[in-house]
Motif scaffolding. Structure first.
Motif, PDB file in Angstrom:
ATOM      1  N   GLY A 263       0.816  -1.209   0.000  1.00  0.00           N
ATOM      2  CA  GLY A 263       0.000   0.000   0.000  1.00  0.00           C
ATOM      3  C   GLY A 263       0.849   1.257   0.000  1.00  0.00           C
ATOM      4  O   GLY A 263       1.938   1.286  -0.562  1.00  0.00           O
ATOM      5  N   HIS A 264       0.365   2.291   0.674  1.00  0.00           N
ATOM      6  CA  HIS A 264       1.033   3.594   0.670  1.00  0.00           C
ATOM      7  C   HIS A 264       2.098   3.720   1.761  1.00  0.00           C
ATOM      8  O   HIS A 264       2.621   4.801   2.009  1.00  0.00           O
ATOM      9  CB  HIS A 264      -0.011   4.708   0.791  1.00  0.00           C
ATOM     10  CG  HIS A 264       0.502   6.081   0.520  1.00  0.00           C
ATOM     11  ND1 HIS A 264       1.273   6.401  -0.585  1.00  0.00           N
ATOM     12  CD2 HIS A 264       0.365   7.231   1.221  1.00  0.00           C
ATOM     13  CE1 HIS A 264       1.585   7.692  -0.542  1.00  0.00           C
ATOM     14  NE2 HIS A 264       1.048   8.208   0.535  1.00  0.00           N
ATOM     15  N   LEU A 265       2.441   2.627   2.384  1.00  0.00           N
ATOM     16  CA  LEU A 265       3.475   2.600   3.427  1.00  0.00           C
ATOM     17  C   LEU A 265       3.172   3.604   4.535  1.00  0.00           C
ATOM     18  O   LEU A 265       4.037   4.353   4.979  1.00  0.00           O
ATOM     19  CB  LEU A 265       4.858   2.823   2.826  1.00  0.00           C
ATOM     20  CG  LEU A 265       5.276   1.771   1.789  1.00  0.00           C
ATOM     21  CD1 LEU A 265       6.562   2.180   1.084  1.00  0.00           C
ATOM     22  CD2 LEU A 265       5.421   0.406   2.433  1.00  0.00           C
ATOM     23  N   ASN A 266       1.927   3.593   4.960  1.00  0.00           N
ATOM     24  CA  ASN A 266       1.470   4.497   6.015  1.00  0.00           C
ATOM     25  C   ASN A 266       0.802   3.672   7.125  1.00  0.00           C
ATOM     26  O   ASN A 266       0.951   2.449   7.169  1.00  0.00           O
ATOM     27  CB  ASN A 266       0.525   5.554   5.440  1.00  0.00           C
ATOM     28  CG  ASN A 266      -0.671   4.939   4.731  1.00  0.00           C
ATOM     29  OD1 ASN A 266      -0.911   3.735   4.777  1.00  0.00           O
ATOM     30  ND2 ASN A 266      -1.441   5.779   4.063  1.00  0.00           N
ATOM     31  N   ALA A 267       0.061   4.310   7.998  1.00  0.00           N
ATOM     32  CA  ALA A 267      -0.595   3.594   9.106  1.00  0.00           C
ATOM     33  C   ALA A 267      -1.570   2.541   8.589  1.00  0.00           C
ATOM     34  O   ALA A 267      -1.693   1.463   9.184  1.00  0.00           O
ATOM     35  CB  ALA A 267      -1.305   4.589  10.016  1.00  0.00           C
ATOM     36  N   ALA A 268      -2.241   2.809   7.476  1.00  0.00           N
ATOM     37  CA  ALA A 268      -3.177   1.836   6.908  1.00  0.00           C
ATOM     38  C   ALA A 268      -2.464   0.580   6.402  1.00  0.00           C
ATOM     39  O   ALA A 268      -3.093  -0.455   6.213  1.00  0.00           O
ATOM     40  CB  ALA A 268      -3.972   2.481   5.771  1.00  0.00           C
ATOM     41  N   SER A 269      -1.157   0.661   6.211  1.00  0.00           N
ATOM     42  CA  SER A 269      -0.372  -0.494   5.780  1.00  0.00           C
ATOM     43  C   SER A 269      -0.006  -1.401   6.951  1.00  0.00           C
ATOM     44  O   SER A 269       0.642  -2.434   6.752  1.00  0.00           O
ATOM     45  CB  SER A 269       0.909  -0.029   5.075  1.00  0.00           C
ATOM     46  OG  SER A 269       0.602   0.719   3.922  1.00  0.00           O
TER      47      SER A 269
END
Length: 182
Positions: free
Chosen positions: A155-161
């Motif tokens: 994904g976007h390599l953020n918290a959602a990942s």
């Protein structure tokens, strides 16, 4: 890590469960976050000025850890400034032409500078990032003279990942720190 670290989050800032925030909380005093007045309406010139101000305060040995739109701000800063830094970890570089890119709320980030960066850098990308195709990130890394790492479909390599403290990323930061040690 003995160097000062400047965190440059992306659009909207990084929340408490984002790996940048977790890293920052673990190293108070040596790590700081760039100071931006409006995280939701990003103006490139304002972000570049904020990076310049904070790098000047932290010193030339600073390592920058940028995510998403923060990566573009760092590259614009590097194109406009002659101040050397220790290096930069550039994670999830967004493509301003991608459908998911927040064009209406991100002013002045395009065109993206393509000149070689005057400091060591690592670009980290995911194969299924909605903000940039892996080929775009690889092309940026090549233009900037950056090391490139494809971490797979994350994904976007953020918290959602769900990266939590993202140990793999921190190891990259440590490697960059060793690589640039004077």
């Amino acid at each position: 890590m003995s160097r000062r670290v400047l965190i440059v989050p992306g659009h909207g800032n990084s929340g408490a469960t984002h790996w940048q925030s977790i890293w920052e909380a673990s190293k108070p005093g040596f790590w700081c976050r760039v100071k931006i007045e409006d995280w939701d309406h990003a103006v490139c010139d304002e972000w570049v000025a904020a990076i310049a101000r904070d790098v000047e305060a932290l010193g030339p040995d600073t390592i920058v850890v940028a995510h998403s739109l923060g990566c573009l701000a760092v590259v614009h800063w590097a194109a406009r400034n002659t101040v050397a830094i220790g290096g930069a970890l550039l994670v999830a570089v967004p493509d301003p032409s991608a459908p998911a890119f927040p064009r209406a709320d991100s002013i002045g980030f395009s065109p993206v500078p393509s000149a070689r960066l005057p400091f060591p850098s690592i670009v980290v990308a995911s194969g299924n990032d909605p903000y940039a195709a892996i080929g775009y990130a690889r092309s940026c890394a090549n233009s900037w003279g950056s090391e490139f790492l494809d971490v797979g479909a994350r994904g976007h390599l953020n918290a959602a990942s769900h990266l939590d403290d993202w140990a793999e990323g921190y190891q990259l930061l440590q490697r960059l720190n060793r690589k640039t040690r004077l």
